[in-house]
Design an enzyme around this catalytic site. Sequence first.
Site, PDB file in Angstrom:
ATOM      1  CG  LEU A 124      -1.717  -1.045   1.219  1.00  0.00           C
ATOM      2  CD1 LEU A 124      -2.521  -0.925   3.141  1.00  0.00           C
ATOM      3  CD2 LEU A 124      -2.699  -1.453   0.329  1.00  0.00           C
ATOM      4  CG  ASP A 125       0.600   4.276  -2.372  1.00  0.00           C
ATOM      5  OD1 ASP A 125       1.161   3.556  -3.150  1.00  0.00           O
ATOM      6  OD2 ASP A 125      -0.749   5.352  -3.040  1.00  0.00           O
ATOM      7  CD  GLN A 126       5.589   7.237   4.044  1.00  0.00           C
ATOM      8  OE1 GLN A 126       6.297   6.880   3.003  1.00  0.00           O
ATOM      9  NE2 GLN A 126       6.169   7.743   5.128  1.00  0.00           N
ATOM     10  CD  GLU A 127       1.153   9.784   3.900  1.00  0.00           C
ATOM     11  OE1 GLU A 127      -0.041  10.309   4.547  1.00  0.00           O
ATOM     12  OE2 GLU A 127       2.177  10.284   4.003  1.00  0.00           O
ATOM     13  CB  THR A 128      -3.150   4.038   1.486  1.00  0.00           C
ATOM     14  OG1 THR A 128      -2.943   4.649   0.150  1.00  0.00           O
ATOM     15  CG2 THR A 128      -4.244   3.125   1.027  1.00  0.00           C
TER      16      THR A 128
END
Length: 278
Positions: A124-128
Amino acid sequence: MKFQVPEKYNHMTLREIFQHVKLPKKDLHQLNMSKDITINGEQAPLTATVAQGDAVFIPTGDETSNYKPSYRYAEIYYEDDDLAIAMKPKGVKTHPNDLMESNTLMNHLVYTLDSDYVEPIHRLDQETVGLVIVAKNPIMKKLLDRMLENNEINRIYRAQVNSLLPIKPQTIDMPIGKDKFHPNKRRISSTGQRAITHILSSKMLEENVCELELKLDTGRTHQIRVHLAEIGHPVIGDPLYGDSTLRQLKLNSYKVELTHPLTLAQISVSIDDEPNIK
């Protein structure tokens, strides 16, 4: 690796079972040479025939993960002998970019799980925020990697976007490639990799805010963010593909569903479930 033989595998040999789940030939050969396989506690060859309910032990080798323990507990939503499903918090990477990093989900899981091997099946993306599946041994890693590649693992996401009306269900099939002008950004590109996102449903949460439920067939970097921005509805709070000045990305990996390749248990986990916080 331990599993109890389900009805579907009744009267099959262990070799036939692992061929059915498409274990790579190299690993199949190694198991064929192993003297450590047991059925109901007794040594058995890979050519042995099993019956429903038999307890099978398969050696998985001595391979370990090299992540440093973070000494922080992860939220575990599901765990068995071979895999786990954990929550990745906002702002935390799925895995480190170098072995000196120690504040990623994998670092938390090495500390939390009683396993020397912990590897992610997807990222997952870091901000997700959301659920990530991890393998607890190298054989299960290969089986789950194959399932992901063959679209046999459902990954359901929720995203909030600005819209005056609900957005109709649709499939976004647009290739994604690197943005040559921005090293951290992706874009729609005819020379990129195929990327498929399904908008399953939508509902209005408040005026001008629509929540989407999405399913991925592929797992390209920033896929949902790129696709939604391309159709004119960037994820709320996305400074990279929208006009947000805050890092408050309204996107989460909401649910994962899969069939355990050996036990055939149906596994469905949602962030609405209660985690096991150790």
